[in-house]
Design a protein around this motif. Structure first.
Motif, PDB file in Angstrom:
ATOM      1  N   PHE A  25       0.837  -1.202   0.000  1.00 37.34           N
ATOM      2  CA  PHE A  25       0.000   0.000   0.000  1.00 37.34           C
ATOM      3  C   PHE A  25       0.869   1.248   0.000  1.00 37.34           C
ATOM      4  CE2 PHE A  25      -2.354  -3.324   2.229  1.00 37.34           C
ATOM      5  CZ  PHE A  25      -3.500  -3.356   1.460  1.00 37.34           C
ATOM      6  N   GLU A  26       0.359   2.297  -0.628  1.00 36.91           N
ATOM      7  CA  GLU A  26       0.953   3.623  -0.541  1.00 36.91           C
ATOM      8  C   GLU A  26       0.223   4.338   0.585  1.00 36.91           C
ATOM      9  OE1 GLU A  26       0.399   5.408  -4.378  1.00 36.91           O
ATOM     10  OE2 GLU A  26       1.463   3.776  -5.375  1.00 36.91           O
ATOM     11  N   VAL A  27       0.958   4.835   1.551  1.00 35.83           N
ATOM     12  CA  VAL A  27       0.352   5.445   2.737  1.00 35.83           C
ATOM     13  C   VAL A  27       1.016   6.790   2.998  1.00 35.83           C
ATOM     14  CG1 VAL A  27      -0.135   5.170   5.201  1.00 35.83           C
ATOM     15  CG2 VAL A  27      -0.059   3.152   3.720  1.00 35.83           C
ATOM     16  N   ALA A  28       0.198   7.781   3.298  1.00 40.38           N
ATOM     17  CA  ALA A  28       0.719   9.103   3.640  1.00 40.38           C
ATOM     18  C   ALA A  28      -0.073   9.655   4.813  1.00 40.38           C
ATOM     19  CB  ALA A  28       0.595  10.043   2.443  1.00 40.38           C
ATOM     20  N   GLU A  29       0.609  10.459   5.602  1.00 36.37           N
ATOM     21  CA  GLU A  29      -0.037  11.159   6.708  1.00 36.37           C
ATOM     22  C   GLU A  29      -0.142  12.629   6.305  1.00 36.37           C
ATOM     23  OE1 GLU A  29       0.236  10.615  11.470  1.00 36.37           O
ATOM     24  OE2 GLU A  29       2.117  10.829  10.393  1.00 36.37           O
ATOM     25  N   VAL A  30      -1.353  13.171   6.377  1.00 33.68           N
ATOM     26  CA  VAL A  30      -1.607  14.531   5.915  1.00 33.68           C
ATOM     27  C   VAL A  30      -2.257  15.327   7.035  1.00 33.68           C
ATOM     28  CG1 VAL A  30      -2.839  15.923   4.200  1.00 33.68           C
ATOM     29  CG2 VAL A  30      -1.983  13.654   3.572  1.00 33.68           C
ATOM     30  N   ARG A  31      -1.749  16.509   7.278  1.00 36.61           N
ATOM     31  CA  ARG A  31      -2.320  17.408   8.289  1.00 36.61           C
ATOM     32  C   ARG A  31      -3.430  18.232   7.640  1.00 36.61           C
ATOM     33  NH1 ARG A  31      -2.429  17.487  13.384  1.00 36.61           N
ATOM     34  NH2 ARG A  31      -2.249  19.464  14.408  1.00 36.61           N
ATOM     35  N   VAL A  32      -4.567  18.342   8.296  1.00 34.02           N
ATOM     36  CA  VAL A  32      -5.660  19.173   7.805  1.00 34.02           C
ATOM     37  C   VAL A  32      -5.350  20.608   8.214  1.00 34.02           C
ATOM     38  CG1 VAL A  32      -8.137  19.626   7.867  1.00 34.02           C
ATOM     39  CG2 VAL A  32      -7.307  17.266   8.008  1.00 34.02           C
ATOM     40  N   ALA A  33      -5.224  21.482   7.223  1.00 34.03           N
ATOM     41  CA  ALA A  33      -4.828  22.872   7.475  1.00 34.03           C
ATOM     42  C   ALA A  33      -5.783  23.552   8.449  1.00 34.03           C
ATOM     43  CB  ALA A  33      -4.792  23.652   6.163  1.00 34.03           C
ATOM     44  N   GLY A  34      -5.205  24.178   9.462  1.00 33.98           N
ATOM     45  CA  GLY A  34      -5.989  24.952  10.418  1.00 33.98           C
ATOM     46  C   GLY A  34      -6.770  24.129  11.425  1.00 33.98           C
ATOM     47  N   ARG A  35      -6.569  22.820  11.458  1.00 36.53           N
ATOM     48  CA  ARG A  35      -7.327  21.951  12.365  1.00 36.53           C
ATOM     49  C   ARG A  35      -6.378  21.069  13.160  1.00 36.53           C
ATOM     50  NH1 ARG A  35     -12.341  23.876  12.659  1.00 36.53           N
ATOM     51  NH2 ARG A  35     -12.591  22.134  14.051  1.00 36.53           N
ATOM     52  N   ASP A  36      -6.877  20.525  14.255  1.00 31.19           N
ATOM     53  CA  ASP A  36      -6.134  19.555  15.051  1.00 31.19           C
ATOM     54  C   ASP A  36      -6.549  18.158  14.589  1.00 31.19           C
ATOM     55  OD1 ASP A  36      -4.467  18.488  16.982  1.00 31.19           O
ATOM     56  OD2 ASP A  36      -6.016  18.508  18.517  1.00 31.19           O
ATOM     57  N   ALA A  37      -6.385  17.904  13.302  1.00 31.17           N
ATOM     58  CA  ALA A  37      -6.771  16.612  12.726  1.00 31.17           C
ATOM     59  C   ALA A  37      -5.724  16.194  11.716  1.00 31.17           C
ATOM     60  CB  ALA A  37      -8.141  16.709  12.057  1.00 31.17           C
ATOM     61  N   THR A  38      -5.474  14.889  11.677  1.00 31.13           N
ATOM     62  CA  THR A  38      -4.536  14.298  10.729  1.00 31.13           C
ATOM     63  C   THR A  38      -5.280  13.229   9.949  1.00 31.13           C
ATOM     64  OG1 THR A  38      -2.752  14.651  12.301  1.00 31.13           O
ATOM     65  CG2 THR A  38      -2.318  13.109  10.523  1.00 31.13           C
ATOM     66  N   LEU A  39      -4.949  13.098   8.681  1.00 30.08           N
ATOM     67  CA  LEU A  39      -5.549  12.072   7.837  1.00 30.08           C
ATOM     68  C   LEU A  39      -4.494  11.027   7.507  1.00 30.08           C
ATOM     69  CD1 LEU A  39      -7.429  14.410   5.333  1.00 30.08           C
ATOM     70  CD2 LEU A  39      -8.349  13.307   7.383  1.00 30.08           C
ATOM     71  N   GLY A  53     -11.694  17.213   7.584  1.00 34.11           N
ATOM     72  CA  GLY A  53     -10.949  16.169   6.882  1.00 34.11           C
ATOM     73  C   GLY A  53     -11.677  15.705   5.638  1.00 34.11           C
ATOM     74  N   LEU A  54     -12.989  15.538   5.746  1.00 40.07           N
ATOM     75  CA  LEU A  54     -13.792  15.131   4.594  1.00 40.07           C
ATOM     76  C   LEU A  54     -13.744  16.203   3.506  1.00 40.07           C
ATOM     77  CD1 LEU A  54     -15.766  13.144   3.269  1.00 40.07           C
ATOM     78  CD2 LEU A  54     -17.613  14.343   4.465  1.00 40.07           C
ATOM     79  N   VAL A  55     -13.880  17.458   3.890  1.00 43.13           N
ATOM     80  CA  VAL A  55     -13.800  18.553   2.920  1.00 43.13           C
ATOM     81  C   VAL A  55     -12.418  18.554   2.266  1.00 43.13           C
ATOM     82  CG1 VAL A  55     -13.774  21.077   2.674  1.00 43.13           C
ATOM     83  CG2 VAL A  55     -15.574  19.952   4.024  1.00 43.13           C
ATOM     84  N   HIS A  56     -11.371  18.344   3.064  1.00 45.03           N
ATOM     85  CA  HIS A  56     -10.008  18.323   2.540  1.00 45.03           C
ATOM     86  C   HIS A  56      -9.857  17.257   1.451  1.00 45.03           C
ATOM     87  CE1 HIS A  56      -5.624  18.698   2.605  1.00 45.03           C
ATOM     88  NE2 HIS A  56      -5.616  17.385   2.496  1.00 45.03           N
TER      89      HIS A  56
END
Length: 155
Positions: A63-77, A147-150
């Protein structure tokens, strides 16, 4: 409660098949979550629930896996897709269980990737949001939505 037991006053009985599963999980599952025991339950959950790393989730290149920070939020994808598939894929946006007080974004991903992403050729994005009571409502819900919007704008 076991199959055939009389339910408590006002409580509906569980399905007999569900009773078998509940009995196998032990008494900890039946422990009510209260403000008094929440910190202890969260510590126990943190110590016992799996938390695979991005490297673990890559499953030796499957699998290709990445960790992405949601801009302006305390959430990670955590974004994952079967390796070698190009272009846009159908997406499962996953918000882990735990009533917004327990759990983590990675704990169920290995199973989702193996059982859904790989055979169906889909991408999976799991959102890591802050847990209550450290993060108050509605912030954690808004983090999940952000995160969903992102992912809807970056696909």
């Amino acid at each position: 409660m076991n199959a055939g037991d009389t339910p408590s006053e006002g409580a509906p009985p569980f399905d007999p098949e569900l009773n078998v599963v509940l009995a196998s999980l032990g008494d900890a599952v039946r422990e009510p979550l209260t403000p008094e025991n929440l910190a202890a339950v969260q510590r126990r959950d943190l110590a016992t629930r799996p938390r695979p790393t991005v490297r673990d989730l890559r499953a030796d290149g499957l699998f290709e896996v990445a960790e992405v920070r949601v801009a302006g939020r305390d959430a990670t994808l955590l974004s994952a897709r079967p390796a070698g598939l190009t272009g846009p894929l159908p997406l499962l946006y996953y918000m882990h269980g735990g009533g917004m007080v327990l759990g983590n974004a990675a704990c169920v991903l290995p199973q989702l990737l193996r059982e859904w992403a790989l055979p169906l050729g889909i991408a999976v994005v799991s959102v890591e949001y802050g847990l209550a009571p450290r993060v108050r409502y509605p912030v954690l819900v808004e983090d999940c939505y952000a995160g969903l919007v992102h992912v809807s704008w970056t696909r």
